[in-house]
Write an enzyme that holds these catalytic residues in place. Sequence first.
Site, PDB file in Angstrom:
ATOM      1  N   ARG A  26      60.975  23.016 -53.834  1.00  0.00           N
ATOM      2  CA  ARG A  26      61.742  23.301 -55.043  1.00  0.00           C
ATOM      3  C   ARG A  26      62.510  22.083 -55.530  1.00  0.00           C
ATOM      4  O   ARG A  26      62.644  21.877 -56.726  1.00  0.00           O
ATOM      5  CB  ARG A  26      62.719  24.450 -54.802  1.00  0.00           C
ATOM      6  CG  ARG A  26      62.028  25.780 -54.735  1.00  0.00           C
ATOM      7  CD  ARG A  26      63.008  26.892 -54.696  1.00  0.00           C
ATOM      8  NE  ARG A  26      63.664  26.922 -53.398  1.00  0.00           N
ATOM      9  CZ  ARG A  26      64.392  27.923 -52.952  1.00  0.00           C
ATOM     10  NH1 ARG A  26      64.574  28.981 -53.704  1.00  0.00           N
ATOM     11  NH2 ARG A  26      64.935  27.893 -51.764  1.00  0.00           N
ATOM     12  N   GLU A  54      57.074  34.828 -49.778  1.00  0.00           N
ATOM     13  CA  GLU A  54      58.106  34.447 -50.740  1.00  0.00           C
ATOM     14  C   GLU A  54      57.781  33.152 -51.478  1.00  0.00           C
ATOM     15  O   GLU A  54      57.973  33.051 -52.685  1.00  0.00           O
ATOM     16  CB  GLU A  54      59.454  34.292 -50.031  1.00  0.00           C
ATOM     17  CG  GLU A  54      60.044  35.588 -49.550  1.00  0.00           C
ATOM     18  CD  GLU A  54      61.337  35.399 -48.759  1.00  0.00           C
ATOM     19  OE1 GLU A  54      61.891  34.277 -48.743  1.00  0.00           O
ATOM     20  OE2 GLU A  54      61.796  36.389 -48.153  1.00  0.00           O
TER      21      GLU A  54
END
Length: 133
Positions: A26, A54
């Site tokens: 991320r 996830e």
Amino acid sequence: MLIQYGTLPLRRGPEGAVELLLVTSRDTGRWVVPRGNPIRGLAPHQSAAQEAWEEAGVRGAVSDQPLGRYRYKKRRKLGFSVRAQVQLFEMLVTEVLEDWPERHQRRRAWFAPVDAAAAVDEPELKALILAIG
């Protein structure tokens, strides 16, 4: 040292060759394996499977025996790094989902093992990937 659990998601491609799934981190957009911190109440391989869902939107059979371990420096939001060790579990992917929790925060892609090894930065992870292919 921070301990994390991760998966090395794999499948057989159209030609029968092994393909590995990587996701982008991320913060930096580097190619990495799905990984994360231990989840209370779950065994290590189950924590790794949860992270794969996830972060990468995949489900499958995860070995309860680790494939190996690798180390890296985890960057924190405040700008410093901590040493982390990831216990890595092999996942045979049976389901690739179009909707998953971090789909708007990461990209995912399937790689041949040699290409996956070239895409990741961590030398120990490269070696684990090459041992698969």
